[in-house]
Design a protein around this motif. Sequence first.
Motif, mmCIF file in Angstrom:
data_model
loop_
_atom_site.group_PDB
_atom_site.id
_atom_site.type_symbol
_atom_site.label_atom_id
_atom_site.label_comp_id
_atom_site.label_asym_id
_atom_site.label_seq_id
_atom_site.Cartn_x
_atom_site.Cartn_y
_atom_site.Cartn_z
ATOM 1 N N ALA A 84 -6.973 -0.702 1.998
ATOM 2 C CA ALA A 84 -6.800 -2.078 1.533
ATOM 3 C C ALA A 84 -5.336 -2.495 1.608
ATOM 4 O O ALA A 84 -5.014 -3.626 2.010
ATOM 5 C CB ALA A 84 -7.324 -2.213 0.103
ATOM 6 N N ALA A 85 -4.433 -1.579 1.234
ATOM 7 C CA ALA A 85 -3.006 -1.884 1.284
ATOM 8 C C ALA A 85 -2.548 -2.119 2.718
ATOM 9 O O ALA A 85 -1.724 -3.007 2.983
ATOM 10 C CB ALA A 85 -2.208 -0.751 0.649
ATOM 11 N N LEU A 133 -3.503 -5.478 3.860
ATOM 12 C CA LEU A 133 -2.709 -6.537 3.227
ATOM 13 C C LEU A 133 -1.234 -6.476 3.623
ATOM 14 O O LEU A 133 -0.415 -7.187 3.034
ATOM 15 C CB LEU A 133 -2.823 -6.433 1.700
ATOM 16 C CG LEU A 133 -4.198 -6.730 1.104
ATOM 17 C CD1 LEU A 133 -4.204 -6.394 -0.387
ATOM 18 C CD2 LEU A 133 -4.560 -8.201 1.311
ATOM 19 N N ARG A 134 -0.893 -5.657 4.605
ATOM 20 C CA ARG A 134 0.517 -5.481 4.939
ATOM 21 C C ARG A 134 1.184 -6.784 5.369
ATOM 22 O O ARG A 134 2.350 -7.024 5.046
ATOM 23 C CB ARG A 134 0.682 -4.443 6.045
ATOM 24 C CG ARG A 134 0.511 -3.018 5.556
ATOM 25 C CD ARG A 134 0.823 -2.027 6.655
ATOM 26 N NE ARG A 134 2.257 -1.851 6.816
ATOM 27 C CZ ARG A 134 2.889 -1.728 7.988
ATOM 28 N NH1 ARG A 134 2.202 -1.823 9.095
ATOM 29 N NH2 ARG A 134 4.180 -1.544 8.039
ATOM 30 N N PRO A 176 0.723 -10.043 4.429
ATOM 31 C CA PRO A 176 1.235 -10.822 3.286
ATOM 32 C C PRO A 176 2.242 -10.056 2.447
ATOM 33 O O PRO A 176 3.162 -10.651 1.874
ATOM 34 C CB PRO A 176 -0.023 -11.162 2.479
ATOM 35 C CG PRO A 176 -1.058 -10.184 2.926
ATOM 36 C CD PRO A 176 -0.748 -9.876 4.348
ATOM 37 N N LEU A 177 2.082 -8.715 2.366
ATOM 38 C CA LEU A 177 3.026 -7.927 1.591
ATOM 39 C C LEU A 177 4.416 -7.958 2.207
ATOM 40 O O LEU A 177 5.422 -7.898 1.495
ATOM 41 C CB LEU A 177 2.539 -6.481 1.461
ATOM 42 C CG LEU A 177 1.371 -6.233 0.512
ATOM 43 C CD1 LEU A 177 0.937 -4.775 0.566
ATOM 44 C CD2 LEU A 177 1.747 -6.605 -0.916
#
Length: 355
Positions: free
Chosen positions: A242-243, A246-247, A249-250
């Motif tokens: 999941a992380a 989402l990279r 937007p992160l």
Amino acid sequence: MKAASAAGLQDAGAPARGRAVHSKLLGLQVLRFAAAFFVVLFHLGVSLQIEFGNRTNVFHSGAIGVDIFFVISGFIIAYTTDPKKGALYFVRRRLMRIVPLYWTLTAGIAVLAMLKPGLLNSTVINGETLIKSLFFVPFAKANGAVQPILFLGWTLNYEMFFYGIYAACLALGLRSPLVPAAIIVLLVAATSLVKLDYVPWRFYTNPLMLEFVLGIGLYLLYRRSPAIFHGRTLPIFLMFVAAMALRAPLLEIHWLVANGIPAVLLVAAVLPWAPAPTPIVLFMVLLGNVSYSLYLSHPYVLQLAVKLMPDHAGTATQVLLGGAACVLSVALSIVLYFMIERPARLAAPVPKPQR
């Protein structure tokens, strides 16, 4: 078979604390290889982009392998360091782990520069750049990149600085891993107060250093509450996935968050893994052992393979020959490991523990 497994993990730098402890590091050993191979794929994509004008690097996420390495390093140094053996033991152990292969490959690049200087692009080799490269002193190349002669050595500059901080703390009797972690945090924070146009200062106060701190923090959590990790490999791995999703937007928040969080999650996911020492697992441990050799040597195998590809090679040809180059890179790393890395560490003197 259990003895072979333990030997493989001791070879990777684990302390002699019993085979039960060694088995806990199997996941980290395999992950070391995975991280190195992520970087191999990333550089394969970059090479194909440069040579054939590919629009995108399909392996661009492989760059996270470096972040994984730094988190693993912070964890392993805190986990394996025995303060009772003293700073000298720690320094010798780290030098014999890093220096022989790095110096050998750096010397190889220096020789190549004398024979075929046009192959090295922006790399300029003279007395100053050679000495700084060999002794882990950051310097800027003509194109602005802060890289030594062996360009992937930029990560070793960070590693050696981290080791230096840790060794200094041991020499001063500061045994808790929280102390070097705090020093790194203070150094990174100092950049907002002290603005120096000095390459080593800007380099060593880079927030990337905080990934060693993340590794130390993960170790402290694992040491105090190991039950948190047991039976949770799949949920933590799904959090990693999941992380990674989402990279994008992160990255708008901070690149350290985008890279550091997934790296920590992946390391945490493999900590509980303790499989039986089957032949497949032992081979995976071997691949973990050779990960350092793979990391340092693969760009030159890939570069040679790409240069030998036919002009206007199609996607199928790029995939086939690129895959072959990756396999050859792994094979070369095994040779380098047994010829240089392993003999150097076995020959290293062992100081007596301090009382």
